[in-house]
Write an enzyme that holds these catalytic residues in place. Structure first.
Site, PDB file in Angstrom:
ATOM      1  N   GLY A   1      -5.908   3.785   7.902  1.00 16.60           N
ATOM      2  CA  GLY A   1      -5.027   2.958   9.124  1.00 16.60           C
ATOM      3  C   GLY A   1      -3.976   1.598   8.119  1.00 16.60           C
ATOM      4  O   GLY A   1      -4.005   1.569   7.018  1.00 16.60           O
ATOM      5  N   SER A   2      -3.898   0.615   9.324  1.00 18.85           N
ATOM      6  CA  SER A   2      -2.910   0.004   8.289  1.00 18.85           C
ATOM      7  C   SER A   2      -4.104  -1.271   7.816  1.00 18.85           C
ATOM      8  O   SER A   2      -5.175  -0.703   7.338  1.00 18.85           O
ATOM      9  CB  SER A   2      -2.348  -1.415   9.241  1.00 18.85           C
TER      10      SER A   2
ATOM     11  N   GLY B   1      -8.126  -2.176   8.031  1.00 15.75           N
ATOM     12  CA  GLY B   1      -8.903  -2.361   6.642  1.00 15.75           C
ATOM     13  C   GLY B   1      -9.316  -3.465   6.668  1.00 15.75           C
ATOM     14  O   GLY B   1     -10.338  -4.345   6.278  1.00 15.75           O
TER      15      GLY B   1
ATOM     16  N   GLU C   1      -8.630   3.634   3.217  1.00 15.90           N
ATOM     17  CA  GLU C   1      -7.368   4.644   2.400  1.00 15.90           C
ATOM     18  C   GLU C   1      -5.612   3.251   3.805  1.00 15.90           C
ATOM     19  O   GLU C   1      -6.177   4.080   5.227  1.00 15.90           O
ATOM     20  CB  GLU C   1      -7.316   6.108   2.768  1.00 15.90           C
TER      21      GLU C   1
ATOM     22  N   CYS D   1       2.054   7.639   5.351  1.00 15.26           N
ATOM     23  CA  CYS D   1       1.522   6.161   4.263  1.00 15.26           C
ATOM     24  C   CYS D   1       2.118   6.360   2.608  1.00 15.26           C
ATOM     25  O   CYS D   1       1.933   5.733   2.209  1.00 15.26           O
ATOM     26  CB  CYS D   1      -0.045   5.925   4.445  1.00 15.26           C
TER      27      CYS D   1
HETATM   28  C1  UN1 Z   1      -1.034  10.239   5.176  1.00 13.76           C
HETATM   29  O1  UN1 Z   1      -0.152   9.603   6.054  1.00 13.76           O
HETATM   30  O2  UN1 Z   1      -1.933   9.243   5.916  1.00 13.76           O
HETATM   31  O3  UN1 Z   1       0.206  13.565   0.563  1.00 13.76           O
HETATM   32  C2  UN1 Z   1      -2.149  10.726   4.960  1.00 13.76           C
HETATM   33  C3  UN1 Z   1       0.904  13.446   1.411  1.00 13.76           C
HETATM   34  C4  UN1 Z   1      -0.062  14.067   2.730  1.00 13.76           C
HETATM   35  C5  UN1 Z   1      -1.788  12.689   2.985  1.00 13.76           C
HETATM   36  C6  UN1 Z   1      -0.434  11.505   4.377  1.00 13.76           C
HETATM   37  N1  UN1 Z   1      -0.448  15.227   1.915  1.00 13.76           N
HETATM   38  O4  UN1 Z   1       1.366  12.632   2.549  1.00 13.76           O
END
Ligand code: UN1
Length: 535
Positions: free
Chosen positions: A267-268, A272, A289, A323
Site C-alpha cells: 500500500g502507500s 507502512g 511493499e 506501484c
Molecule cells: C503493485 O502495483 O503493487 O510489476 C504490484 C508489476 C506487477 C505487480 C505490481 N507485476 O507491475
C-alpha cells in the site's frame, strides 16, 4: 501502437497467457444494475456464498460507472480475534504436513485459478477498472506464483557448513513461521495476495488476509476457490486461510497481535509508516511493499520505437495505478524534442473508456478522491513551472460518478514539488538532461526506491545504471519499463518503498524461520574458538 509487434515472437508459453477473454461489450456503462448482475453471476460461478456480498454493510462500487455492484459483509473486531485464533490453531497442524504435500494444495489452487481465469479477470476489471487484458495478466501472475511455489515446496533447503570441530556438522533448517497477515491494495486485488499466500502456504504458514475495502469481491472469490481446494484434502486444517473485510483498523489489529508472526503489507508509504512501529514494537517480521516514484532515463542511443512503447505502457497503462507505474522521465537533450513529440502522439492515440471493451487501453481511476489528488498534483506542478498536457476528466458519457482522465504529460523545468512524490494517477513528469551522472542523481533524489529503467544501447551506460553507483531501486531494468515484473524475481524496493521482497527468487526465506544446527557425532566435547573449560 501495438505492444506486440516484435519480430519473430516466440510461441505462447505453457502458462496459457493467451487465453481469450470474451468481452462484455453489451454492458451499458451508465447502468449499474447490469454490472451488479454481471458481478452476481461471476461470484456465483466462483463459489462465493451470497451472504458475503448481497446484504452486507460495505457498498462496493465499480469504477467503470461508479455504481454500487454489491454490499459486502464487514468483519467485526470479534471476527478479527477469532480469525487469528483459528489461523493459529491451524498452524499447529499445517506446519507438520510435509512441504510437498502443502505444495499439492497450491498446485490444485493454481489449477482452479486456471479454470476460472476468465471469470476472475472480469471480476478484477469490474472491481478495479483495469482493462481486461491487464486483469487477465493479473490472474496469470497469480497462476504463475502457484506454479513457482509448487516447485519451491521441494526446495526449501538450507546450507551445510564446515565445522571447525572434529566430528561436528553444522547446518541450517528452515521452519514454518506461523500466522501470516497479508494486507493488499485495490490495484492488484488478486496477484499480490497470491504472491504471499502461495509462498506462505508451502512454507507451512497459515493466512489472515485483509484486502482493500475497495476490492473485497475479488478477495471473496479467491478465498472461495482456495477453500474449495482445501476441502478436497484431509491434510488441510479448516482454519488455514482467513479473510477479513473492512477498514484499516483491521490491519492495525493484525500488526498489534503477537499471534501474527509476519505481516506482509502492500500500500502507500503512509500505510507502512502507520504499521511498521506497531510491528517493530513486538519484533514481528514485516514485508512492506509501499509506494514508488519510478523513473526512467532515455539516453541518446536508445531504440526510440521500443522506448516509446515501454514508456507509454508503464506511465499510462493501468491508468497509472501500479506501484511500479512510470512517473518520472529523464530525456537526453539530443532526443528530447523528438521523443516528446512522439510521446504526445502516442498519448493522443490512447483509447480511454470502458475497460470491458477490448479496444480500450486506459480505464478509469479507482474513485473521486484519486481524481482529486491527481488534479491537486497537476495544479502544484503548474505552480512549479510545469507545462501540463492532458490530465483532464473525460468520457462523461460513462457516468457522473466515474472518473476517466486523459493521461497527463508534464514538462518540468526542474525536479520539484509533486514530482518528488507518488501520485497514484497517470501523470508522467518529463525533464531534460545533459549528463548521465546528473540524471542518475536526480533519479535517486526521491524518497521512494521501487522500480527504474534505462533505455540505452550503450553498454557502459547500461552497466553504470545497474552498478552500485546507479539506480538505488529494488527493480532496475534495461530497455524495458519499470512496471510489469515477472514473478520469478524478488519484488520490492528500498527506502520509502519499504525494503520488503515478495514473490520469486529467495523471497520465501522471509516467510520461514532459520534454525542453525550444530551436531556432535563424536565422543569428545571440543569447544569452539579453542575455549577450555576442564573440570
Ligand atoms: C503493485 O502495483 O503493487 O510489476 C504490484 C508489476 C506487477 C505487480 C505490481 N507485476 O507491475
Amino acid at each position: 501502437m501495438s505492444m506486440n509487434h516484435t519480430a519473430g515472437r516466440l510461441p505462447a508459453a505453457a502458462t496459457e497467457t493467451t487465453t481469450a477473454i470474451p468481452a462484455i461489450t453489451a454492458i451499458p456503462a451508465a447502468d449499474a444494475n447490469e454490472l451488479g448482475r454481471a458481478c452476481s453471476s461471476l461470484l456465483a460461478a466462483l463459489g462465493v456464498a451470497e451472504a458475503a456480498w448481497r446484504e452486507g454493510g460495505l457498498p462496493v462500487s465499480s469504477p467503470i460507472n461508479g455504481g454500487i455492484v454489491a454490499l459486502a459483509q464487514e468483519s467485526t473486531a470479534l471476527d478479527v480475534g477469532a480469525a487469528i485464533a483459528q489461523a493459529a490453531d491451524a498452524f499447529a497442524t499445517w506446519r507438520l504436513v510435509p512441504a510437498p504435500i502443502r505444495g499439492d494444495l497450491v498446485r490444485r489452487f493454481g489449477a482452479a485459478l486456471r479454470r476460472h481465469k476468465q471469470e476472475l479477470a472480469l471480476l478484477v476489471t469490474i472491481e478495479t477498472g483495469k482493462i481486461l487484458s491487464e486483469a487477465a495478466g493479473e490472474v496469470q501472475e497469480a497462476i504463475d506464483i502457484c506454479d513457482f511455489a509448487v516447485g519451491l515446496s521441494r526446495q526449501l533447503h538450507g546450507a551445510t557448513m564446515a565445522s571447525e570441530r572434529a566430528a561436528h556438522r553444522m547446518m541450517e533448517t528452515w521452519h514454518p513461521l506461523g500466522v501470516c497477515g497479508v494486507i493488499t491494495a485495490f490495484n492488484f486485488p488478486l496477484a499480490v495476495w497470491a504472491w504471499n499466500a502461495a509462498i506462505a502456504l508451502v512454507a507451512g504458514n497459515t493466512l489472515v488476509w485483509k484486502p482493500s475495502e475497495k476490492t473485497p469481491l475479488t478477495a471473496l472469490a479467491a478465498q472461495a476457490l482456495l477453500q474449495a481446494c482445501m476441502a478436497e484434502d484431509a491434510h488441510v486444517p479448516a482454519g488455514l486461510s482467513q479473510l477479513l473485510i473492512g477498514p484499516a483498523a483491521i490491519g492495525e489489529m493484525l500488526a498489534a497481535d503477537r499471534r501474527v508472526a509476519l505481516v506482509s503489507a502492500t500500500g502507500s508509504t503512509a500505510m507502512g509508516r502507520a504499521l511498521a512501529p506497531r510491528l517493530a514494537a513486538r519484533f514481528a517480521r514485516m514485508i512492506l511493499e509501499l509506494g514508488g516514484n519510478n523513473g526512467a532515463i532515455v539516453a541518446p542511443s536508445a531504440d526510440l520505437d521500443l522506448s516509446l512503447r515501454a514508456i507509454t505502457f508503464a506511465a499510462a497503462g493501468t491508468a497509472g495505478q501500479r506501484c511500479t507505474s512510470l512517473r518520472r522521465l529523464f530525456l537526453h537533450e539530443t532526443i528530447y524534442d523528438t521523443c516528446l513529440a512522439r510521446l504526445r502522439a502516442a498519448y493522443d492515440s490512447l483509447r480511454i473508456g470502458n475497460p470491458l471493451d477490448p479496444q480500450t487501453l486506459v480505464g478509469p481511476l479507482i474513485d473521486q478522491p484519486a481524481y482529486e489528488r491527481m488534479q491537486q498534483a497537476l495544479a502544484q506542478a503548474r505552480a512549479h513551472g510545469g507545462l501540463v498536457r492532458g490530465g483532464e476528466r473525460c468520457r462523461p458519457d460513462l457516468g457522473a460518478a466515474a472518473f476517466y482522465v486523459r493521461p497527463a504529460l508534464v514538462e518540468m523545468p526542474q525536479q520539484s514539488g509533486p514530482m518528488l512524490e507518488e501520485t497514484f494517477a497517470p501523470i508522467l513528469y518529463v525533464m531534460r538532461y545533459a549528463d548521465l551522472d546528473a540524471a542518475i542523481a536526480w533519479h535517486n533524489q526521491v524518497d521512494a526506491g521501487l522500480a527504474s529503467a534505462i533505455f540505452t544501447l550503450d553498454l557502459r551506460e547500461a552497466e553504470r545504471f545497474l552498478s552500485a553507483a546507479g539506480s538505488d531501486c529494488g527493480i532496475v531494468n534495461v530497455n524495458i519499463g519499470p512496471s510489469g515484473a515477472e514473478i520469478g524475481g524478488a519484488f520490492g524496493g528500498e527506502k520509502d518503498s519499504g525494503g520488503g521482497r515478495e514473490a520469486g527468487s529467495d523471497a520465501w526465506k522471509a516467510y520461514m524461520r532459520r534454525a542453525t544446527n550444530t551436531i556432535n557425532y563424536g565422543r569428545a566435547l571440543p569447544l569452539a574458538q579453542g575455549v577450555r573449560f576442564d573440570f
